[in-house]
Design a protein around this motif. Structure first.
Motif, short mmCIF file in Angstrom:
data_model
loop_
_atom_site.label_atom_id
_atom_site.label_comp_id
_atom_site.label_asym_id
_atom_site.label_seq_id
_atom_site.Cartn_x
_atom_site.Cartn_y
_atom_site.Cartn_z
N ARG A 21 7.90 -4.63 9.74
CA ARG A 21 7.81 -5.99 9.19
C ARG A 21 6.57 -6.15 8.31
O ARG A 21 6.59 -6.92 7.35
CB ARG A 21 7.74 -7.03 10.31
N ARG A 22 5.49 -5.44 8.64
CA ARG A 22 4.22 -5.63 7.95
C ARG A 22 3.98 -4.66 6.80
O ARG A 22 3.13 -4.92 5.94
CB ARG A 22 3.07 -5.49 8.96
N ARG A 23 4.67 -3.56 6.77
CA ARG A 23 4.40 -2.54 5.75
C ARG A 23 4.70 -3.08 4.35
O ARG A 23 5.53 -3.97 4.19
CB ARG A 23 5.21 -1.28 6.00
N PRO A 24 4.05 -2.53 3.35
CA PRO A 24 4.32 -2.98 1.99
C PRO A 24 5.72 -2.54 1.55
O PRO A 24 6.20 -1.48 1.95
CB PRO A 24 3.24 -2.30 1.15
N GLU A 45 -2.72 2.35 5.85
CA GLU A 45 -3.64 1.43 6.52
C GLU A 45 -2.90 0.54 7.52
O GLU A 45 -3.36 0.35 8.65
CB GLU A 45 -4.36 0.56 5.50
N VAL A 46 -1.77 -0.02 7.10
CA VAL A 46 -0.98 -0.89 7.98
C VAL A 46 -0.47 -0.09 9.18
O VAL A 46 -0.52 -0.55 10.31
CB VAL A 46 0.18 -1.56 7.21
N THR A 50 -1.62 -1.01 13.01
CA THR A 50 -0.55 -1.42 13.92
C THR A 50 -0.43 -0.43 15.07
O THR A 50 -0.31 -0.84 16.24
CB THR A 50 0.79 -1.52 13.16
N TYR A 51 -0.50 0.85 14.78
CA TYR A 51 -0.43 1.87 15.82
C TYR A 51 -1.58 1.71 16.81
O TYR A 51 -1.38 1.80 18.02
CB TYR A 51 -0.44 3.27 15.21
N SER A 52 -2.78 1.47 16.31
CA SER A 52 -3.95 1.32 17.19
C SER A 52 -3.78 0.16 18.16
O SER A 52 -4.12 0.28 19.35
CB SER A 52 -5.22 1.09 16.36
#
Length: 80
Positions: A21-24, A45-46, A50-52
């Motif tokens: 949902r957040r990825r470019p 970066e996203v 998100t993984y962290s």
């Protein structure tokens, strides 16, 4: 190691759902990763942020980093 595979799977699914949902946005013709350098950097970066966050949730739920990583691989593989 926590053996609640359902919870681990839900955490991995949560990660992928939020990340997707957040990825470019990028062209489908690029495949799984964007070709354009700036978009690729943003994508990475996203993904990392998100993984962290989701890895921390898995650790808090008593799963190891390795267990979460493997669950993420299984969930992603099942998507295709």
């Amino acid at each position: 190691m926590n053996d609640d595979n359902g919870t681990l799977r839900q955490l991995a699914q949560g990660f992928w759902s939020e990340f997707l949902r957040r990825r470019p946005a990028f062209p489908v013709s690029d495949g799984m990763f964007p070709f354009e350098p700036a978009t690729r950097v943003r994508y990475i970066e996203v993904h990392a942020r998100t993984y962290s966050v989701w890895r921390a949730r898995a650790i808090k739920a008593s799963f190891s980093t390795e267990d979460f990583f493997r669950a993420c691989i299984r969930v992603r593989a099942a998507m295709y």
